[in-house]
Design an enzyme around this catalytic site. Structure first.
Site, PDB file in Angstrom:
ATOM      1  CE  LYS A 199      -3.571   2.389   2.641  1.00  0.00           C
ATOM      2  NZ  LYS A 199      -4.574   2.281   3.705  1.00  0.00           N
ATOM      3  CE  LYS A 252      -6.132   2.022  -0.480  1.00  0.00           C
ATOM      4  NZ  LYS A 252      -6.541   2.158   0.884  1.00  0.00           N
TER       5      LYS A 252
HETATM    6  C1  PBG Z   1      -7.676   3.028   5.641  1.00  0.00           C
HETATM    7  C2  PBG Z   1      -7.939   3.038   4.197  1.00  0.00           C
HETATM    8  C3  PBG Z   1      -7.725   4.069   3.256  1.00  0.00           C
HETATM    9  C4  PBG Z   1      -8.237   3.588   2.046  1.00  0.00           C
HETATM   10  C5  PBG Z   1      -8.707   2.304   2.272  1.00  0.00           C
HETATM   11  N1  PBG Z   1      -8.485   1.976   3.599  1.00  0.00           N
HETATM   12  C6  PBG Z   1      -7.227   5.442   3.439  1.00  0.00           C
HETATM   13  C7  PBG Z   1      -5.799   5.752   3.599  1.00  0.00           C
HETATM   14  O1  PBG Z   1      -4.935   4.911   3.735  1.00  0.00           O
HETATM   15  O2  PBG Z   1      -5.534   6.938   3.646  1.00  0.00           O
HETATM   16  C8  PBG Z   1      -8.269   4.364   0.758  1.00  0.00           C
HETATM   17  C9  PBG Z   1      -9.286   3.908  -0.206  1.00  0.00           C
HETATM   18  C10 PBG Z   1      -9.525   4.809  -1.351  1.00  0.00           C
HETATM   19  O3  PBG Z   1      -8.873   5.842  -1.572  1.00  0.00           O
HETATM   20  O4  PBG Z   1     -10.448   4.472  -2.090  1.00  0.00           O
HETATM   21  N2  PBG Z   1      -6.360   3.028   6.017  1.00  0.00           N
END
Ligand code: PBG
Length: 326
Positions: A199, A252
């Protein structure tokens, strides 16, 4: 000119589909659903046209709408009634995600995945525990090891509420191992973990932070989420999650990181997921509203590219709209 090999022969109607290498199906998609404990009616999310936060009482109805398009899985996110330093509503038995999970699993056929993170639940908006005076501390860090226990509690509370899969997204070192051990100890050996394994610290999460109220109040996430410049590091991150027992490996965001999706597909023998994030959704809609892009066609092409890169499943806000056209 000797043109014996003419690829165009296979591009005609009738044969094109026979030789197509990649297909999209509603069963490839997971639809995110936002359940808001502070709302008493459905509220549109401005930066994500077509998406909304729903009150607890509408969670089942919202999931039924997803199922009606052929999509069979949802990922639940919660907006809690209150936030505090340690995100206690993330692991409360009567928390918003726990309650929504209970209702959705008992009243619908949806496969329920829950996002396991603290950022929607902490007053400071970070994905874990920070020092008490961190607001004044310019070199703040989220405490890694102290956060693990809270993530494990959160995952177990989701499983107790009936979650069929948990998806930790906090980029805490050791999170998969800690959650696996806690789930096993609590008797949930059959609940798989879909790890947000690679991520990135991405600007494409902007609209989500409006949607789920999870923007950091100070600082940023670059000391725990991955540096967008790094490709080889993703393989190390993912390998650690595999060692710790991750069942599904997620990358992601999706579109700006298709090289990573492809690497994970190639190097790891586990199902690969990609999260087509809020910014990827918002930009197609923004261009669509201007009349500059056809949202449905570009969404479909985006999802196809994510599968072509190697994803088996895609978490996407386009799930319902695209599924309905397949
Ligand atoms: C929680 C989380 C996030 C997203 C999914 N789970 C936010 C982040 O890490 O800031 C982002 C999902 C999206 O942008 O569609 N940590």
């Amino acid at each position: 000119m000797d043109l014996t090999d003419r690829p165009r022969r296979l591009r005609r109607d009738g044969v094109r589909d026979l030789v197509s290498e990649t297909t999209l199906s509603p069963s490839d998609f997971v639809a995110p659903v936002f359940v808001d404990a502070t709302a008493d009616e459905r509220r549109p999310i401005e930066s994500m046209p077509g998406q909304e936060r729903v009150p607890l009482d509408d969670a089942v109805e919202r999931v039924e709408e997803v199922l009606a398009t052929g999509v069979e899985a949802v990922m639940l996110f919660g907006i809690p009634e209150s936030k505090d330093e340690r995100g206690t509503r993330a692991y409360a038995a009567d928390g918003v995600v726990q309650e929504a999970t209970r209702r959705v699993t008992s009243e619908t056929d949806a496969y329920v995945v829950t996002d396991v993170c603290l950022c929607e639940y902490t007053s400071h908006g970070h994905c874990g525990v920070v020092e008490h005076d961190a607001a004044e501390n310019p070199t703040l860090t989220v405490e890694n090891d102290e956060t693990l226990e809270l993530l494990a509690k959160t995952a177990v509370s989701h499983a107790e509420a009936g979650a069929e899969m948990v998806a930790p997204s906090s980029m805490t070192d050791g999170m998969v191992g800690a959650i696996r051990e806690a789930l096993d100890d609590a008797g949930f050996v059959d609940v798989p973990i879909m790890s947000y394994a690679a991520k990135y610290e991405s600007a494409f999460y902007g609209p989500f932070r409006d949607a789920a109220d999870g923007a950091p109040a100070f600082g940023d996430r670059r000391h725990y989420q991955m540096d967008p410049a790094n490709r080889r590091e993703a393989s190390r991150e993912v390998a650690l999650d595999v060692e710790q027992g991750a069942d599904v490996l997620m990358v992601k965001p999706a579109l700006p990181y298709l090289d990573i999706v492809s690497d994970v597909r190639e190097h790891f023998d586990r199902p690969v997921a990609a999260y087509n994030v809020s910014g990827e959704y918002a930009m197609l809609h923004a261009a669509g509203e201007q009349g500059w892009l056809d949202v449905e066609a570009t969404a479909r092409e985006s999802l196809l590219s994510i599968k072509r890169a190697g994803a088996d499943l895609i978490v996407t806000y386009f799930a319902e709209d695209v599924a309905a056209t397949l």
